[in-house]
Design a protein around this motif. Structure first.
Motif, mmCIF file in Angstrom:
data_model
loop_
_atom_site.group_PDB
_atom_site.id
_atom_site.type_symbol
_atom_site.label_atom_id
_atom_site.label_comp_id
_atom_site.label_asym_id
_atom_site.label_seq_id
_atom_site.Cartn_x
_atom_site.Cartn_y
_atom_site.Cartn_z
ATOM 1 N N LEU A 176 0.828 -1.208 0.000
ATOM 2 C CA LEU A 176 0.000 0.000 0.000
ATOM 3 C C LEU A 176 0.861 1.257 0.000
ATOM 4 O O LEU A 176 0.534 2.242 -0.638
ATOM 5 C CB LEU A 176 -0.920 -0.017 1.218
ATOM 6 C CG LEU A 176 -1.943 1.099 1.327
ATOM 7 C CD1 LEU A 176 -2.874 1.069 0.120
ATOM 8 C CD2 LEU A 176 -2.735 0.992 2.593
ATOM 9 N N VAL A 223 0.339 4.546 -2.789
ATOM 10 C CA VAL A 223 -0.117 5.884 -2.396
ATOM 11 C C VAL A 223 0.522 6.997 -3.228
ATOM 12 O O VAL A 223 -0.193 7.859 -3.742
ATOM 13 C CB VAL A 223 0.090 6.120 -0.880
ATOM 14 C CG1 VAL A 223 -0.136 7.563 -0.510
ATOM 15 C CG2 VAL A 223 -0.841 5.218 -0.086
ATOM 16 N N THR A 257 -13.425 9.655 -3.677
ATOM 17 C CA THR A 257 -13.407 8.389 -2.955
ATOM 18 C C THR A 257 -11.977 7.892 -2.775
ATOM 19 O O THR A 257 -11.587 7.454 -1.685
ATOM 20 C CB THR A 257 -14.246 7.334 -3.705
ATOM 21 O OG1 THR A 257 -15.584 7.820 -3.822
ATOM 22 C CG2 THR A 257 -14.252 6.013 -2.982
ATOM 23 N N VAL A 258 -11.179 7.980 -3.832
ATOM 24 C CA VAL A 258 -9.782 7.554 -3.757
ATOM 25 C C VAL A 258 -9.026 8.421 -2.750
ATOM 26 O O VAL A 258 -8.220 7.906 -1.962
ATOM 27 C CB VAL A 258 -9.113 7.599 -5.150
ATOM 28 C CG1 VAL A 258 -7.614 7.407 -5.049
ATOM 29 C CG2 VAL A 258 -9.722 6.556 -6.073
ATOM 30 N N GLU A 259 -9.285 9.719 -2.750
ATOM 31 C CA GLU A 259 -8.632 10.617 -1.792
ATOM 32 C C GLU A 259 -8.936 10.187 -0.358
ATOM 33 O O GLU A 259 -8.045 10.171 0.493
ATOM 34 C CB GLU A 259 -9.100 12.059 -2.003
ATOM 35 C CG GLU A 259 -8.576 12.696 -3.270
ATOM 36 C CD GLU A 259 -9.262 14.023 -3.600
ATOM 37 O OE1 GLU A 259 -10.097 14.507 -2.795
ATOM 38 O OE2 GLU A 259 -8.977 14.578 -4.667
ATOM 39 N N ARG A 260 -10.194 9.821 -0.090
ATOM 40 C CA ARG A 260 -10.569 9.388 1.255
ATOM 41 C C ARG A 260 -9.856 8.092 1.631
ATOM 42 O O ARG A 260 -9.387 7.936 2.765
ATOM 43 C CB ARG A 260 -12.092 9.204 1.350
ATOM 44 C CG ARG A 260 -12.807 10.506 1.510
ATOM 45 C CD ARG A 260 -14.271 10.277 1.882
ATOM 46 N NE ARG A 260 -15.058 11.157 1.022
ATOM 47 C CZ ARG A 260 -16.010 10.792 0.190
ATOM 48 N NH1 ARG A 260 -16.366 9.542 0.099
ATOM 49 N NH2 ARG A 260 -16.632 11.667 -0.550
ATOM 50 N N VAL A 261 -9.781 7.155 0.685
ATOM 51 C CA VAL A 261 -9.113 5.879 0.945
ATOM 52 C C VAL A 261 -7.625 6.115 1.233
ATOM 53 O O VAL A 261 -7.065 5.528 2.165
ATOM 54 C CB VAL A 261 -9.296 4.912 -0.246
ATOM 55 C CG1 VAL A 261 -8.406 3.694 -0.108
ATOM 56 C CG2 VAL A 261 -10.758 4.502 -0.367
ATOM 57 N N VAL A 262 -6.991 6.978 0.453
ATOM 58 C CA VAL A 262 -5.571 7.280 0.651
ATOM 59 C C VAL A 262 -5.358 7.919 2.019
ATOM 60 O O VAL A 262 -4.421 7.563 2.738
ATOM 61 C CB VAL A 262 -5.031 8.186 -0.480
ATOM 62 C CG1 VAL A 262 -3.658 8.738 -0.138
ATOM 63 C CG2 VAL A 262 -4.976 7.421 -1.792
ATOM 64 N N ASP A 263 -6.226 8.850 2.389
ATOM 65 C CA ASP A 263 -6.109 9.488 3.701
ATOM 66 C C ASP A 263 -6.231 8.464 4.832
ATOM 67 O O ASP A 263 -5.475 8.492 5.797
ATOM 68 C CB ASP A 263 -7.162 10.582 3.869
ATOM 69 C CG ASP A 263 -6.855 11.828 3.057
ATOM 70 O OD1 ASP A 263 -5.685 11.994 2.621
ATOM 71 O OD2 ASP A 263 -7.779 12.638 2.837
ATOM 72 N N LYS A 264 -7.205 7.546 4.696
ATOM 73 C CA LYS A 264 -7.374 6.516 5.728
ATOM 74 C C LYS A 264 -6.148 5.609 5.779
ATOM 75 O O LYS A 264 -5.720 5.207 6.859
ATOM 76 C CB LYS A 264 -8.638 5.706 5.466
ATOM 77 C CG LYS A 264 -9.902 6.442 5.811
ATOM 78 C CD LYS A 264 -11.132 5.585 5.644
ATOM 79 C CE LYS A 264 -12.366 6.387 6.012
ATOM 80 N NZ LYS A 264 -13.577 5.574 5.956
ATOM 81 N N ALA A 265 -5.596 5.277 4.616
ATOM 82 C CA ALA A 265 -4.419 4.416 4.573
ATOM 83 C C ALA A 265 -3.235 5.116 5.235
ATOM 84 O O ALA A 265 -2.474 4.490 5.984
ATOM 85 C CB ALA A 265 -4.075 4.051 3.127
ATOM 86 N N LYS A 266 -3.072 6.399 4.956
ATOM 87 C CA LYS A 266 -1.970 7.150 5.578
ATOM 88 C C LYS A 266 -2.119 7.169 7.089
ATOM 89 O O LYS A 266 -1.141 6.998 7.824
ATOM 90 C CB LYS A 266 -1.950 8.592 5.054
ATOM 91 C CG LYS A 266 -1.372 8.744 3.675
ATOM 92 C CD LYS A 266 -1.375 10.209 3.292
ATOM 93 C CE LYS A 266 -0.822 10.457 1.934
ATOM 94 N NZ LYS A 266 -0.856 11.898 1.571
#
Length: 69
Positions: A3, A7, A56-65
């Motif tokens: 992951l 990112v 949606t991708v931005e939110r997923v990336v933020d959660k992953a970070k």
């Protein structure tokens, strides 16, 4: 591929934010309706859909970070 490697690729792809795409799409669609330009209207709808996907991708990336921290 982990992951952490994905990112930066996603961030680079997202040069324009999802919100900007959605706004751009709304404007294009409105102009298409006013001028009876079906192509522009379809482009507007496509831009809006692209904006939703990017958001949606931005939110997923933020959660992953946040999960990695």
């Amino acid at each position: 591929m982990s992951l952490l490697n994905i990112v930066p690729i996603i961030e680079e792809y997202s040069l324009m934010s999802g919100t900007s795409d959605k706004i751009k799409g709304r404007v294009k669609e409105a102009v298409g309706v006013l001028t009876d330009d079906k192509r522009l209207k379809k482009e507007g709808k496509l831009d809006q859909a692209t904006g939703k996907i990017k958001k949606t991708v931005e939110r997923v990336v933020d959660k992953a970070k946040n999960a990695v921290k």
